[in-house]
Design an enzyme around this catalytic site. Structure first.
Site, PDB file in Angstrom:
ATOM      1  N   ASP A  31      -8.242 -19.775   1.187  1.00 16.92           N
ATOM      2  CA  ASP A  31      -8.380 -19.807  -0.270  1.00 16.92           C
ATOM      3  C   ASP A  31      -7.174 -20.545  -0.869  1.00 16.92           C
ATOM      4  OD1 ASP A  31     -10.149 -17.924  -2.455  1.00 16.92           O
ATOM      5  OD2 ASP A  31      -8.302 -18.856  -3.171  1.00 16.92           O
ATOM      6  N   ASN A  87     -18.090 -11.649  -4.990  1.00 14.78           N
ATOM      7  CA  ASN A  87     -18.277 -11.577  -6.439  1.00 14.78           C
ATOM      8  C   ASN A  87     -19.649 -12.165  -6.756  1.00 14.78           C
ATOM      9  OD1 ASN A  87     -15.664 -10.506  -6.920  1.00 14.78           O
ATOM     10  ND2 ASN A  87     -14.795 -12.555  -6.726  1.00 14.78           N
ATOM     11  N   GLN A  94     -17.153 -14.124 -10.358  1.00 12.49           N
ATOM     12  CA  GLN A  94     -17.549 -15.293  -9.561  1.00 12.49           C
ATOM     13  C   GLN A  94     -17.270 -16.566 -10.341  1.00 12.49           C
ATOM     14  OE1 GLN A  94     -21.625 -15.299  -8.137  1.00 12.49           O
ATOM     15  NE2 GLN A  94     -21.296 -17.115  -6.864  1.00 12.49           N
ATOM     16  N   VAL A  96     -17.218 -19.790  -8.387  1.00 13.40           N
ATOM     17  CA  VAL A  96     -17.895 -20.861  -7.641  1.00 13.40           C
ATOM     18  C   VAL A  96     -19.279 -20.341  -7.258  1.00 13.40           C
ATOM     19  CG1 VAL A  96     -17.836 -22.393  -5.647  1.00 13.40           C
ATOM     20  CG2 VAL A  96     -15.686 -21.719  -6.755  1.00 13.40           C
ATOM     21  N   HIS A 100     -20.055 -16.943  -1.090  1.00  8.95           N
ATOM     22  CA  HIS A 100     -18.908 -16.915  -0.184  1.00  8.95           C
ATOM     23  C   HIS A 100     -18.393 -15.500  -0.074  1.00  8.95           C
ATOM     24  CE1 HIS A 100     -17.641 -17.781  -4.291  1.00  8.95           C
ATOM     25  NE2 HIS A 100     -16.533 -17.106  -4.036  1.00  8.95           N
ATOM     26  N   HIS A 102     -15.051 -13.295   0.639  1.00  3.06           N
ATOM     27  CA  HIS A 102     -13.592 -13.306   0.734  1.00  3.06           C
ATOM     28  C   HIS A 102     -13.177 -12.326   1.827  1.00  3.06           C
ATOM     29  CE1 HIS A 102     -12.811 -15.047  -3.427  1.00  3.06           C
ATOM     30  NE2 HIS A 102     -14.050 -14.607  -3.594  1.00  3.06           N
TER      31      HIS A 102
HETATM   32  P1  5GP Z   1     -14.965 -16.455  -6.681  1.00  4.55           P
HETATM   33  O1  5GP Z   1     -14.077 -16.222  -7.856  1.00  4.55           O
HETATM   34  O2  5GP Z   1     -16.121 -17.372  -7.019  1.00  4.55           O
HETATM   35  O3  5GP Z   1     -15.419 -15.202  -5.988  1.00  4.55           O
HETATM   36  O4  5GP Z   1     -14.082 -17.176  -5.594  1.00  4.55           O
HETATM   37  C1  5GP Z   1     -13.832 -18.536  -5.605  1.00  4.55           C
HETATM   38  C2  5GP Z   1     -12.577 -18.726  -4.798  1.00  4.55           C
HETATM   39  O5  5GP Z   1     -12.472 -20.103  -4.466  1.00  4.55           O
HETATM   40  C3  5GP Z   1     -11.310 -18.339  -5.547  1.00  4.55           C
HETATM   41  O6  5GP Z   1     -10.618 -17.327  -4.844  1.00  4.55           O
HETATM   42  C4  5GP Z   1     -10.523 -19.647  -5.621  1.00  4.55           C
HETATM   43  O7  5GP Z   1      -9.139 -19.461  -5.456  1.00  4.55           O
HETATM   44  C5  5GP Z   1     -11.130 -20.454  -4.495  1.00  4.55           C
HETATM   45  N1  5GP Z   1     -11.086 -21.891  -4.736  1.00  4.55           N
HETATM   46  C6  5GP Z   1     -11.399 -22.528  -5.902  1.00  4.55           C
HETATM   47  N2  5GP Z   1     -11.266 -23.863  -5.737  1.00  4.55           N
HETATM   48  C7  5GP Z   1     -10.890 -24.057  -4.446  1.00  4.55           C
HETATM   49  C8  5GP Z   1     -10.589 -25.253  -3.683  1.00  4.55           C
HETATM   50  O8  5GP Z   1     -10.678 -26.381  -4.157  1.00  4.55           O
HETATM   51  N3  5GP Z   1     -10.213 -25.060  -2.397  1.00  4.55           N
HETATM   52  C9  5GP Z   1     -10.131 -23.812  -1.831  1.00  4.55           C
HETATM   53  N4  5GP Z   1      -9.753 -23.752  -0.539  1.00  4.55           N
HETATM   54  N5  5GP Z   1     -10.394 -22.687  -2.520  1.00  4.55           N
HETATM   55  C10 5GP Z   1     -10.771 -22.815  -3.818  1.00  4.55           C
END
Ligand code: 5GP
Length: 117
Positions: A31, A87, A94, A96, A100, A102
Site C-alpha cells: 500500500d 472497505n 472505499q 478505489v 481489494h 488489505h
Molecule cells: P480503500 O480505501 O479503497 O479500501 O483502499 C485503497 C488503498 O489503495 C488505500 O489504502 C491507498 O493507500 C491505496 N492506494 C491508493 N493509490 C495507490 C497507488 O497508486 N499505489 C498503491 N500501491 N496503493 C495505492
C-alpha cells in the site's frame, strides 16, 4: 467500455507499484500509504468494483483470494496476527472501486477497534 481502475493500471504495468506476489488470478502490492508496518493489498485481476458486486460466478475467485491472504501473511511473517479489511462503498472508506483486501500486520490493534486507523 468503462474506464480502467487504478488497480487495473497497476496490474497492467501502466502505473508502477511494489509488487510482492502475483498469480493468474490476483496480485499483491504494498500500500502506498501504509496504516501499519506491514500493509499490503491483495487485488483480483478481475475488476469487481465492490465485494457486494461479486456474484456466484466469483465464488472460486473469492475463495482463492482468502487462501492467498493466509499464504501471503505467512510469506510476510505476520501469519500469527494480522487484520484483513475490505472497505465496501464510499461511506465505509472505499476509495478505489476495484475489490481489494488489505492485510495489516506488525501492529497491535485495539480490541474494540474495527477500522484501519
Ligand atoms: P480503500 O480505501 O479503497 O479500501 O483502499 C485503497 C488503498 O489503495 C488505500 O489504502 C491507498 O493507500 C491505496 N492506494 C491508493 N493509490 C495507490 C497507488 O497508486 N499505489 C498503491 N500501491 N496503493 C495505492
Amino acid at each position: 467500455m468503462s474506464e480502467e481502475t487504478l488497480f487495473t493500471k497497476i496490474i497492467n504495468g501502466d502505473i508502477p507499484a511494489d509488487v510482492l506476489f502475483e498469480d493468474e488470478q490476483c496480485i499483491c502490492i504494498k500500500d502506498i500509504h501504509p496504516q501499519a508496518p506491514t500493509h499490503v493489498l491483495v487485488i483480483p485481476r478481475k475488476p469487481i468494483p465492490r465485494l457486494s458486486d461479486a456474484s456466484e460466478a466469483d465464488k472460486a475467485l473469492l475463495g482463492h483470494l482468502m487462501l492467498q491472504v493466509g499464504e501471503i501473511a505467512r510469506k510476510l511473517g505476520v501469519d500469527d496476527a494480522f487484520r484483513v479489511v475490505i472497505n465496501n462503498g464510499e461511506s465505509a472508506g472505499q476509495t478505489v472501486f476495484h475489490l481489494h483486501l488489505h492485510i495489516l500486520g506488525n501492529k497491535t490493534f485495539d480490541e474494540g477497534s474495527l477500522g484501519m486507523h
